[in-house]
Motif scaffolding. Sequence first.
Motif: not given
Length: 156
Positions: A131-139
């Motif tokens: 459902s979502a791509l992980p982020a290195l920073y932020g949301s």
Amino acid sequence: MRRGGFNASKAQRGLAMMELVITLPLLALLMLAFGEFGRMLFQYNSLMQASRDAGRFVASQAWNPTLGKLDLNATLLSQTRNVAVYGVPANPNGYPSVVPGLTTGNVTVAAVGTEHVQVRIQYTFVPVIGSALPALYGSRTPLGLTLNSTVVMRAL
């Protein structure tokens, strides 16, 4: 006499393997994207057909000839939602939903004007990868895409 110079077969050794290593992940990603796009179109088409079926059902049942107006009672609304989600007015056998994850809460039935009824299905398409791509920073970046299917029909 032997000619000196460039030997093509030795210089090209392993080049095809390196090209494959570079292009194979890109081709796999492209094929996954095409597959997901096709699955999304299939689910959207299923939602469109479900909303048409539900619209046809409610349009044939909503008109009250005695009163001369629309009569959208709670039973009819519930049956219309069931037609949109399961394909039948009542679901005693536990039929699966038309699209995985679709519930009667995603379906809205309302009167439009004095002679028309509207059936709207709002569904969030979620790709297979999550459902979502992980982020290195932020949301995290959400991957869900909202699909809307709306039908307005004249009550008979």
